[in-house]
Design a protein around this motif. Structure first.
Motif, PDB file in Angstrom:
ATOM      1  N   VAL A  71       0.942  -1.170   0.132  1.00  0.00           N
ATOM      2  CA  VAL A  71       0.020   0.068   0.086  1.00  0.00           C
ATOM      3  C   VAL A  71       1.059   1.247   0.059  1.00  0.00           C
ATOM      4  CG1 VAL A  71      -1.942   1.211   0.834  1.00  0.00           C
ATOM      5  CG2 VAL A  71      -1.763  -1.274   1.525  1.00  0.00           C
ATOM      6  N   ALA A  72       0.508   2.218  -0.739  1.00  0.00           N
ATOM      7  CA  ALA A  72       1.302   3.350  -0.954  1.00  0.00           C
ATOM      8  C   ALA A  72       0.615   4.401  -1.066  1.00  0.00           C
ATOM      9  CB  ALA A  72       2.224   3.248  -2.327  1.00  0.00           C
ATOM     10  N   PRO A  73       0.533   5.469  -0.072  1.00  0.00           N
ATOM     11  CA  PRO A  73       1.579   5.352   1.039  1.00  0.00           C
ATOM     12  C   PRO A  73       1.053   4.763   2.225  1.00  0.00           C
ATOM     13  CG  PRO A  73       0.593   7.760   1.022  1.00  0.00           C
ATOM     14  CD  PRO A  73       0.211   6.720  -0.262  1.00  0.00           C
ATOM     15  N   GLY A  74      -0.187   4.017   2.072  1.00  0.00           N
ATOM     16  CA  GLY A  74      -0.729   3.689   3.452  1.00  0.00           C
ATOM     17  C   GLY A  74      -0.902   4.614   4.426  1.00  0.00           C
ATOM     18  N   ASN A  75      -1.270   4.068   5.803  1.00  0.00           N
ATOM     19  CA  ASN A  75      -1.511   4.733   7.088  1.00  0.00           C
ATOM     20  C   ASN A  75      -0.886   3.779   8.192  1.00  0.00           C
ATOM     21  OD1 ASN A  75      -3.594   2.748   7.660  1.00  0.00           O
ATOM     22  ND2 ASN A  75      -4.935   4.256   6.227  1.00  0.00           N
ATOM     23  N   GLY A  76      -1.312   4.251   9.313  1.00  0.00           N
ATOM     24  CA  GLY A  76      -0.958   3.455  10.636  1.00  0.00           C
ATOM     25  C   GLY A  76      -1.489   2.378  10.787  1.00  0.00           C
ATOM     26  N   GLY A  77      -2.790   2.135   9.807  1.00  0.00           N
ATOM     27  CA  GLY A  77      -3.194   0.713  10.017  1.00  0.00           C
ATOM     28  C   GLY A  77      -2.660  -0.347   8.973  1.00  0.00           C
ATOM     29  N   THR A  78      -2.470   0.228   7.827  1.00  0.00           N
ATOM     30  CA  THR A  78      -1.854  -0.782   6.767  1.00  0.00           C
ATOM     31  C   THR A  78      -0.412  -1.154   7.188  1.00  0.00           C
ATOM     32  OG1 THR A  78      -1.187   1.215   5.411  1.00  0.00           O
ATOM     33  CG2 THR A  78      -3.252   0.454   4.871  1.00  0.00           C
ATOM     34  N   ALA A  79       0.079  -0.398   8.070  1.00  0.00           N
ATOM     35  CA  ALA A  79       1.617  -0.886   8.450  1.00  0.00           C
ATOM     36  C   ALA A  79       1.399  -2.084   9.153  1.00  0.00           C
ATOM     37  CB  ALA A  79       2.171   0.352   9.205  1.00  0.00           C
ATOM     38  N   ALA A  80       0.445  -2.295   9.729  1.00  0.00           N
ATOM     39  CA  ALA A  80       0.117  -3.576  10.557  1.00  0.00           C
ATOM     40  C   ALA A  80      -0.621  -4.816  10.000  1.00  0.00           C
ATOM     41  CB  ALA A  80      -0.320  -3.163  12.034  1.00  0.00           C
ATOM     42  N   LEU A  81      -1.067  -4.426   8.762  1.00  0.00           N
ATOM     43  CA  LEU A  81      -1.991  -5.494   8.413  1.00  0.00           C
ATOM     44  C   LEU A  81      -1.074  -6.748   7.860  1.00  0.00           C
ATOM     45  CD1 LEU A  81      -4.144  -3.880   5.528  1.00  0.00           C
ATOM     46  CD2 LEU A  81      -5.264  -5.359   7.519  1.00  0.00           C
ATOM     47  N   ALA A  82      -1.745  -7.944   8.319  1.00  0.00           N
ATOM     48  CA  ALA A  82      -1.315  -9.466   7.902  1.00  0.00           C
ATOM     49  C   ALA A  82      -1.278  -9.285   6.051  1.00  0.00           C
ATOM     50  CB  ALA A  82      -2.219 -10.246   8.290  1.00  0.00           C
ATOM     51  N   GLY A  83      -0.077  -9.813   5.627  1.00  0.00           N
ATOM     52  CA  GLY A  83       0.157  -9.905   4.341  1.00  0.00           C
ATOM     53  C   GLY A  83       0.322  -8.405   3.529  1.00  0.00           C
ATOM     54  N   CYS A  84       0.512  -7.528   4.200  1.00  0.00           N
ATOM     55  CA  CYS A  84       0.700  -6.172   3.635  1.00  0.00           C
ATOM     56  C   CYS A  84       2.056  -5.609   3.954  1.00  0.00           C
ATOM     57  CB  CYS A  84      -0.483  -5.146   4.059  1.00  0.00           C
ATOM     58  SG  CYS A  84      -2.139  -5.396   3.286  1.00  0.00           S
ATOM     59  N   GLY A  85       2.306  -4.896   3.155  1.00  0.00           N
ATOM     60  CA  GLY A  85       3.639  -4.084   3.223  1.00  0.00           C
ATOM     61  C   GLY A  85       3.233  -2.557   2.906  1.00  0.00           C
ATOM     62  N   GLN A  86       4.219  -1.629   3.039  1.00  0.00           N
ATOM     63  CA  GLN A  86       4.051  -0.262   2.943  1.00  0.00           C
ATOM     64  C   GLN A  86       4.978   0.257   2.005  1.00  0.00           C
ATOM     65  OE1 GLN A  86       2.352   1.022   6.627  1.00  0.00           O
ATOM     66  NE2 GLN A  86       1.980   3.001   5.759  1.00  0.00           N
ATOM     67  N   LEU A  87       4.673   1.269   1.183  1.00  0.00           N
ATOM     68  CA  LEU A  87       5.736   2.155   0.402  1.00  0.00           C
ATOM     69  C   LEU A  87       5.618   3.392   0.837  1.00  0.00           C
ATOM     70  CD1 LEU A  87       5.434   0.309  -2.936  1.00  0.00           C
ATOM     71  CD2 LEU A  87       7.381  -0.148  -1.246  1.00  0.00           C
ATOM     72  N   ALA A  88       6.597   4.085   1.138  1.00  0.00           N
ATOM     73  CA  ALA A  88       6.632   5.443   1.449  1.00  0.00           C
ATOM     74  C   ALA A  88       6.755   6.393   0.226  1.00  0.00           C
ATOM     75  CB  ALA A  88       7.648   5.983   2.318  1.00  0.00           C
ATOM     76  N   ILE A  89       5.642   6.238  -0.721  1.00  0.00           N
ATOM     77  CA  ILE A  89       5.608   6.990  -2.058  1.00  0.00           C
ATOM     78  C   ILE A  89       4.285   7.581  -2.201  1.00  0.00           C
ATOM     79  CG2 ILE A  89       5.655   6.849  -4.509  1.00  0.00           C
ATOM     80  CD1 ILE A  89       6.894   3.992  -4.205  1.00  0.00           C
ATOM     81  N   ALA A  90       4.292   8.825  -2.289  1.00  0.00           N
ATOM     82  CA  ALA A  90       3.014   9.945  -2.416  1.00  0.00           C
ATOM     83  C   ALA A  90       2.430   9.300  -3.417  1.00  0.00           C
ATOM     84  CB  ALA A  90       3.339  11.260  -2.391  1.00  0.00           C
ATOM     85  N   GLU A  91       0.884   9.448  -3.636  1.00  0.00           N
ATOM     86  CA  GLU A  91      -0.080   9.098  -4.729  1.00  0.00           C
ATOM     87  C   GLU A  91       0.367  10.183  -5.699  1.00  0.00           C
ATOM     88  OE1 GLU A  91      -3.586   9.462  -2.433  1.00  0.00           O
ATOM     89  OE2 GLU A  91      -4.077  11.477  -3.274  1.00  0.00           O
ATOM     90  N   THR A  92       0.987  11.206  -5.678  1.00  0.00           N
ATOM     91  CA  THR A  92       1.496  12.080  -6.561  1.00  0.00           C
ATOM     92  C   THR A  92       2.554  11.822  -7.309  1.00  0.00           C
ATOM     93  OG1 THR A  92       2.267  13.528  -5.135  1.00  0.00           O
ATOM     94  CG2 THR A  92       0.047  14.342  -5.592  1.00  0.00           C
ATOM     95  N   ASP A  93       3.417  10.945  -6.801  1.00  0.00           N
ATOM     96  CA  ASP A  93       4.559  10.637  -7.577  1.00  0.00           C
ATOM     97  C   ASP A  93       4.622   9.409  -8.583  1.00  0.00           C
ATOM     98  OD1 ASP A  93       7.445  10.372  -8.235  1.00  0.00           O
ATOM     99  OD2 ASP A  93       7.860  10.392  -6.082  1.00  0.00           O
ATOM    100  N   HIS A  94       4.086   9.863  -9.737  1.00  0.00           N
ATOM    101  CA  HIS A  94       3.825   8.707 -10.606  1.00  0.00           C
ATOM    102  C   HIS A  94       5.090   8.017 -11.083  1.00  0.00           C
ATOM    103  CE1 HIS A  94      -0.246  10.955 -11.860  1.00  0.00           C
ATOM    104  NE2 HIS A  94      -0.259  10.860 -10.517  1.00  0.00           N
ATOM    105  N   GLY A  95       6.056   8.680 -11.084  1.00  0.00           N
ATOM    106  CA  GLY A  95       7.510   8.152 -11.618  1.00  0.00           C
ATOM    107  C   GLY A  95       7.954   7.057 -10.734  1.00  0.00           C
ATOM    108  N   ALA A  96       7.902   7.533  -9.097  1.00  0.00           N
ATOM    109  CA  ALA A  96       8.402   6.429  -8.236  1.00  0.00           C
ATOM    110  C   ALA A  96       7.390   5.141  -8.390  1.00  0.00           C
ATOM    111  CB  ALA A  96       8.501   7.161  -7.051  1.00  0.00           C
ATOM    112  N   LEU A  97       5.954   5.468  -8.216  1.00  0.00           N
ATOM    113  CA  LEU A  97       5.117   4.346  -8.442  1.00  0.00           C
ATOM    114  C   LEU A  97       5.368   3.500  -9.387  1.00  0.00           C
ATOM    115  CD1 LEU A  97       1.837   6.497  -7.255  1.00  0.00           C
ATOM    116  CD2 LEU A  97       3.038   4.510  -5.864  1.00  0.00           C
ATOM    117  N   ALA A  98       5.675   4.079 -10.667  1.00  0.00           N
ATOM    118  CA  ALA A  98       6.118   3.125 -11.684  1.00  0.00           C
ATOM    119  C   ALA A  98       7.096   2.385 -11.607  1.00  0.00           C
ATOM    120  CB  ALA A  98       5.992   3.958 -13.032  1.00  0.00           C
ATOM    121  N   ALA A  99       8.015   2.947 -11.182  1.00  0.00           N
ATOM    122  CA  ALA A  99       9.599   2.095 -10.647  1.00  0.00           C
ATOM    123  C   ALA A  99       9.144   1.085  -9.763  1.00  0.00           C
ATOM    124  CB  ALA A  99      10.425   3.149 -10.367  1.00  0.00           C
ATOM    125  N   ALA A 100       8.661   1.494  -8.732  1.00  0.00           N
ATOM    126  CA  ALA A 100       8.332   0.273  -7.659  1.00  0.00           C
ATOM    127  C   ALA A 100       7.483  -0.771  -8.241  1.00  0.00           C
ATOM    128  CB  ALA A 100       7.443   0.903  -6.587  1.00  0.00           C
TER     129      ALA A 100
END
Ligand code: AMP
Ligand code: GLY
Length: 452
Positions: free
Chosen positions: A46-75
């Motif tokens: 989940v990018a960027p997610g929140n304090g709940g997604t950080a703890a979700l089973a089977g989920c990871g978090q990416l510190a990428i803003a939804e506005t950063d299309h280039g970084a999302l594409a690269a990820a």
């Protein structure tokens, strides 16, 4: 008789093993939770997610803003993402889905042109007219004088809607002509002007609409551009105060399925609203793959569209996700790749789902932030805690970080028990200054639940 060939067979519809959910609200927490539960899904980021997604089973978090299309594409490239699900409207309107599709990725969410369904009230009204979709009569204006004259000619208060994304704040349901004039002045003073990063702000423009009467209901169609799957209708509670009073919010709670629209009613909405709007999009050359969210008013003259959105509603999404079956990930990928026909049917549990939002003090105005969130809900199959405006600090403490902070959702065989369970869960979590409505679902509750 010719035997079926490879080209006749519906395209294969695999499970996406790695999924990226873009966004950081309660909706994205619920999407991440539901997708991570689907068999065959190995990882949900989940990018960027929140304090709940950080703890979700089977989920990871990416510190990428939804506005950063280039970084999302690269990820997506680096992590071999099989499906991207874009939660909020702003990145869709700013062309995130187009950008990712251009890189060969499967994306659930329309391109910028399709997102105009939500991003431009005027464009949406013209499309509805073209498609013959029932909606309120309207006048569009790009000029203050033109708008004021249209109002004077009509002689009755109208609903004033600023064009463009205004984070739910651009609509004034006026009771008097004077209030309408003021709202028109505000629009042309540029009060609701927003632009996606890198995009020009167009001059202010608005739509004046006839005021409709009736209960409101939210209907969601998952589509691959041709076919669609409908979710159970949901009812949101937009006002901050009990008894539906006070200012509008993003939504303070919801329940589904809303009995306001039974099976026949939903079928009518499919035929009158959703199929024609999808056909009109196609006729304009728009291959719309994602959710069409129809906000409807059930008037005496039948259902009419108040607005279309290009994303799941929030908190409707939190309410609906727990009712959806393990095929969800495959169905979203099938929508993204245009092969819904070959996808398994989406199981929908015939149960009642209830969602109550806990907001920070001051919401929907300026809110306090940084208060520790305490409590948690044990793993109960019929009770979920989703986070919205929350953030995990470096020391692991989760604190409030927005207006709507938590969503507590519960399911049961009837609404009384579902709401009792949800309010019971809400009594076990909290933060300083927490506010919530105690009357969510008053329309479907037979008796007052035991409140915390
Ligand atoms: P919107 O931002 O378009 O969802 O509008 C916000 C709220 O304004 C809706 O949920 C309705 O309650 C109300 N509204 C919008 N359009 C109309 C209309 N034509 N008649 C009556 N109420 C409306
Ligand atoms: N809950 C209404 C919305 O998401 O627009």
């Amino acid at each position: 008789m010719a035997s079926p060939t490879a080209t006749d067979a519906p395209p294969a519809c695999p499970v996406p093993a790695r999924i990226l959910v873009v966004g950081g609200g309660g909706r994205e927490n619920a999407l991440g939770w539901a997708l991570a539960r689907c068999p065959g899904v190995e990882q949900v980021l989940v990018a960027p997610g929140n304090g709940g997604t950080a703890a979700l089973a089977g989920c990871g978090q990416l510190a990428i803003a939804e506005t950063d299309h280039g970084a999302l594409a690269a990820a997506c490239r680096e992590r071999a993402i099989d499906l991207v699900v874009v939660g909020p409207e702003a990145p869709l309107a700013a062309g995130l889905a187009d950008r990712l599709r251009a890189e060969g990725l499967a994306v659930f969410g329309p391109g910028a042109e399709g997102a105009l369904l939500e991003a431009s009230k005027r464009w949406a009204k013209e499309l509805m007219e073209e498609a013959g979709v029932p909606t309120a009569g309207y006048w569009a204006a790009t000029d203050r004088q033109e708008a004021l004259e249209a109002l004077e000619r009509h002689g009755q208060p109208l609903v004033v809607k600023a064009d463009g994304l205004a984070a739910g704040k651009g609509v004034t349901v006026a009771d008097s002509l004077e209030q309408c004039r003021q709202a028109i002045e505000e629009v042309f003073a540029g009060r609701f002007q927003t632009a996606a990063p890198g995009q020009e702000v167009a001059g202010p423009s608005l739509v004046l609409e006839e005021r409709l009467q009736g209960p409101e209901v939210s209907v969601f169609a998952l589509t691959d551009g041709r076919r669609m799957v409908l979710l159970p209708p949901a009812q949101d509670h937009k006002r901050i105060g009990e008894g539906d009073t006070g200012p509008n919010t993003g939504g303070m709670g919801a329940y589904a399925p809303a009995p306001l629209l039974d099976g026949a009613g939903l079928e009518q909405v499919r035929q009158l609203v959703l199929e024609p709007i999808l056909a009109a999009l196609r006729a304009r050359g728009i291959d719309y793959r994602g959710v069409i969210f129809a906000g409807l008013m059930l008037t005496e003259a039948g259902p009419k569209v108040i607005e279309f959105n290009c994303r799941f509603g929030d908190p409707e999404c939190e309410t609906l996700m727990p009712l959806l079956g393990p095929e969800l990930a495959r169905v979203l990928l099938a929508c993204a790749t245009g092969c819904l026909e070959g996808a398994p049917s989406l199981t929908i549990e015939p149960r009642c789902s209830a969602c109550v939002i806990a907001a920070a003090e001051g919401y929907p105005g300026e809110v306090r932030r940084g208060d520790p969130i305490h409590g948690d809900l044990e793993d109960h199959p019929d009770l979920q805690l989703f986070h919205a405006g929350s953030r995990r600090e470096e020391n692991g403490q989760v604190v409030t970080a927005g207006g709507r902070v938590l969503a507590v959702v519960a399911q049961a065989d009837d609404f009384d028990i579902a709401f009792e369970r949800a309010y019971g869960g809400l009594g076990r979590v909290g933060f300083e200054g927490m506010v919530y409505r105690r009357d969510i679902g008053h329309q479907v509750r037979q008796r007052r639940p035991a409140l915390p």
